[in-house]
Design an enzyme around this catalytic site. Structure first.
Site, PDB file in Angstrom:
ATOM      1  N   GLU A  30       0.846  -1.197   0.000  1.00 47.29           N
ATOM      2  CA  GLU A  30       0.000   0.000   0.000  1.00 47.29           C
ATOM      3  C   GLU A  30       0.879   1.244   0.000  1.00 47.29           C
ATOM      4  O   GLU A  30       1.785   1.366   0.824  1.00 47.29           O
ATOM      5  CB  GLU A  30      -0.926   0.016   1.204  1.00 47.29           C
ATOM      6  CG  GLU A  30      -1.801   1.253   1.318  1.00 47.29           C
ATOM      7  CD  GLU A  30      -2.661   1.496   0.087  1.00 47.29           C
ATOM      8  OE1 GLU A  30      -2.498   2.583  -0.528  1.00 47.29           O
ATOM      9  OE2 GLU A  30      -3.469   0.626  -0.269  1.00 47.29           O
ATOM     10  N   CYS A  42     -12.157   3.043   0.514  1.00 47.18           N
ATOM     11  CA  CYS A  42     -13.307   2.908   1.402  1.00 47.18           C
ATOM     12  C   CYS A  42     -13.102   3.628   2.728  1.00 47.18           C
ATOM     13  O   CYS A  42     -13.898   4.468   3.128  1.00 47.18           O
ATOM     14  CB  CYS A  42     -13.607   1.434   1.638  1.00 47.18           C
ATOM     15  SG  CYS A  42     -15.022   1.146   2.717  1.00 47.18           S
ATOM     16  N   GLU A  57     -28.933  14.015 -14.226  1.00 45.85           N
ATOM     17  CA  GLU A  57     -28.765  12.586 -14.528  1.00 45.85           C
ATOM     18  C   GLU A  57     -29.142  12.293 -15.981  1.00 45.85           C
ATOM     19  O   GLU A  57     -30.170  12.762 -16.472  1.00 45.85           O
ATOM     20  CB  GLU A  57     -29.637  11.747 -13.578  1.00 45.85           C
ATOM     21  CG  GLU A  57     -29.774  10.285 -13.938  1.00 45.85           C
ATOM     22  CD  GLU A  57     -28.466   9.526 -14.004  1.00 45.85           C
ATOM     23  OE1 GLU A  57     -28.271   8.754 -14.946  1.00 45.85           O
ATOM     24  OE2 GLU A  57     -27.626   9.732 -13.095  1.00 45.85           O
ATOM     25  N   THR A  68     -20.124  10.282 -11.596  1.00 49.68           N
ATOM     26  CA  THR A  68     -20.584   9.443 -12.712  1.00 49.68           C
ATOM     27  C   THR A  68     -20.027   8.028 -12.625  1.00 49.68           C
ATOM     28  O   THR A  68     -19.799   7.370 -13.632  1.00 49.68           O
ATOM     29  CB  THR A  68     -20.187  10.088 -14.048  1.00 49.68           C
ATOM     30  OG1 THR A  68     -18.792  10.446 -14.011  1.00 49.68           O
ATOM     31  CG2 THR A  68     -21.007  11.329 -14.316  1.00 49.68           C
ATOM     32  N   ALA A  80     -17.599  -2.748  -1.439  1.00 49.39           N
ATOM     33  CA  ALA A  80     -16.555  -3.181  -0.515  1.00 49.39           C
ATOM     34  C   ALA A  80     -16.817  -4.588  -0.002  1.00 49.39           C
ATOM     35  O   ALA A  80     -15.893  -5.399   0.120  1.00 49.39           O
ATOM     36  CB  ALA A  80     -16.450  -2.209   0.656  1.00 49.39           C
ATOM     37  N   HIS A 110     -41.694  -6.907  18.591  1.00 46.06           N
ATOM     38  CA  HIS A 110     -42.496  -5.689  18.438  1.00 46.06           C
ATOM     39  C   HIS A 110     -42.145  -4.716  19.559  1.00 46.06           C
ATOM     40  O   HIS A 110     -42.012  -5.125  20.709  1.00 46.06           O
ATOM     41  CB  HIS A 110     -43.988  -6.032  18.518  1.00 46.06           C
ATOM     42  CG  HIS A 110     -44.877  -4.831  18.511  1.00 46.06           C
ATOM     43  ND1 HIS A 110     -45.182  -4.156  17.343  1.00 46.06           N
ATOM     44  CD2 HIS A 110     -45.498  -4.161  19.519  1.00 46.06           C
ATOM     45  CE1 HIS A 110     -45.975  -3.133  17.647  1.00 46.06           C
ATOM     46  NE2 HIS A 110     -46.191  -3.125  18.961  1.00 46.06           N
TER      47      HIS A 110
END
Length: 465
Positions: A33, A42, A201, A269, A319, A444
């Protein structure tokens, strides 16, 4: 002898989950990385920071619009934008730091830098070449470009999703190009902060490909929250000035060109696979027509010993899909059987209300000629949803095979939809029928009762509608 059993390129969710699973299976593992922190798009500039802003601005909306009716009197809070961004950064830090801890805990080496693959079995990071038996490419995706539109996040006028998280100030007017998940989430954030948000859009519905009932209800709800939509519009260009920008578009069905002026234009987009700099062409790694890395049923590329997962291959750019593939490919490399059920991968939009879907849509199943039945229950009939001002317009929609009653898909728009969808995911994973859910006792008062009611609606009928 190889230094590693597996080197994973990319430390996003797919990459770091794959690394942890590889280590758990006894494989000597390294992850590459180049960012200063782990977690990929993410955790650093995507899912996590946007959720922090969505949460903060939702509370602001509640204070401004709903607190008084609940007997919570007083002046609504003012917005300290810099502090809100600091809160976001704190959330990012906690998450990325957590991933780094997990790497150390599982004895996974972090090779800091950007990777290239000189040959199968070799990964170059900086000036050093590391030998490995297997390579997993999990390099993710980047925002898609739009012809005629130049993004410059540093200037903060025409930005992509990364730049939208770091605007120096809250814009008075914002144009969002694209009514997909990213555009609607970030558009919601700035609308709650007081911006006048217009979403442009190209398609005729928001969130293209989603259930048609959800698309219609979702758009109406967002319009009530202050977002304005221009549908069926082809953006021709964006002209950026010193402090404002102009968006020019033409109606897709014909008509005169139109112009919108804004302080900030967010280009949302979609995203595209990112594999630049890896040297895949020289290696002979086969690609798809859409620029994705081609893989077989075991996530193997055309070059032996090289695998690929996540956004860089075919399938939804999510992800959790990448995480599933990360675990599965680790199992394959370890000589076990890896599996991902691509028919049961949920999708969620984290607006208020949330939107969640799984499986096939009603329109897709009808197009296939499948005989289906649909059970639908409105959250207006759910006592808990009415208690938190999130009942209007939302619903649970369950689609089942007409003959077998087996659940084929579902869509939820309403409170906690992103969590509620997993009851249906588990049911689908086990091949359950709508009746199985209908016969299961639900506490409930909970939002989950709406799921049961939708299941009942697939049979003799819901109770509370």
């Amino acid at each position: 002898m190889a230094q590693y059993d597996v080197i994973i390129i990319g430390a996003g969710p797919g990459g770091y989950v794959s690394a942890i699973r590889c280590a758990q299976l006894g494989l000597k593992t390294a992850i590459v990385e180049g960012r200063e922190t782990l977690g990929g798009t993410c955790l650093n500039v995507g899912c996590i920071p946007s959720k922090a802003l969505l949460h903060a601005t939702h509370l602001l909306h509640e204070a401004e619009h709903n607190f008084a009716s609940m007997g919570l009197k007083g002046k609504a809070p003012s917005v300290d934008w810099d502090q809100m961004k600091s809160y976001k950064e704190e959330v990012i830090g906690q998450n990325t730091g957590g991933v780094e801890f997990l790497m150390k805990k599982n004895k996974i080496d972090w090779l800091k830098g950007w990777a290239s693959i000189p040959a199968a079995g070799q990964v170059k990071v900086g000036d050093e070449v590391h030998a490995t038996k297997n390579i997993v490419i999990a390099s993710g995706s980047v925002p898609s470009a739009l012809p005629g539109v130049e993004v410059d996040n540093a200037k903060g006028i025409v930005v992509d999703s990364t730049g939208a998280l770091e605007l120096p100030k809250i814009p008075k007017k914002m144009v969002v190009i694209g009514a997909g998940v990213i555009g609607l989430e970030l558009g919601s954030v700035y609308a709650r902060l007081g911006a006048e948000v217009t979403v442009v859009e190209y398609m005729d519905a928001v969130c293209p490909g989603m259930d048609a009932d959800v698309q219609r209800s979702f758009k109406r709800i967002l319009e009530k929250q202050g977002l304005t939509f221009v549908m069926g519009a082809a953006v021709k260009g964006v002209e950026a000035g010193k402090s404002k920008a102009k968006v020019s578009y033409e109606p897709k069905k014909g008509g005169d060109a139109q112009t919108l002026e804004a302080d900030v234009v967010l280009v949302a987009t979609g995203r595209k696979p990112y594999s630049e700099g890896l040297g895949l062409d020289a290696l002979g790694v086969k690609m798809t027509e859409r620029g994705q890395i081609a893989t077989d049923g075991h996530w193997a590329t055309s070059v032996p010993g090289i695998y690929a997962i996540g956004d860089v291959i075919q399938g939804p750019m999510l992800a959790h899909k990448a995480e599933d593939e990360g675990m599965a490919v680790a199992e394959v490399i370890a000589g076990k059987h890896g599996h991902v059920n691509y028919g049961v991968i949920p999708g969620v939009v984290y607006t208020t209300p949330e939107v969640a879907t799984v499986g096939a849509t009603e329109d897709a199943l009808k197009a296939e000629g499948r005989k289906i039945k649909v059970g639908k229950f409105m959250f207006m009939g759910n006592a808990r949803a009415k208690a938190v001002h999130q009942a209007e317009g939302g619903f649970v929609k369950l689609i089942a095979d007409k003959e077998t009653d087996r659940i084929l898909g579902a869509a939820i728009i309403g409170p906690g939809a992103g969590d509620l969808i997993h009851e249906i995911c588990v049911a689908m994973e086990f091949g359950a029928s709508a009746e199985d859910i209908a016969l299961t006792c639900h506490a409930h008062p909970t939002y989950s009762e709406a799921v049961r009611e939708a299941a009942l609606a697939c049979g003799d009928g819901a109770i509370h509608s």
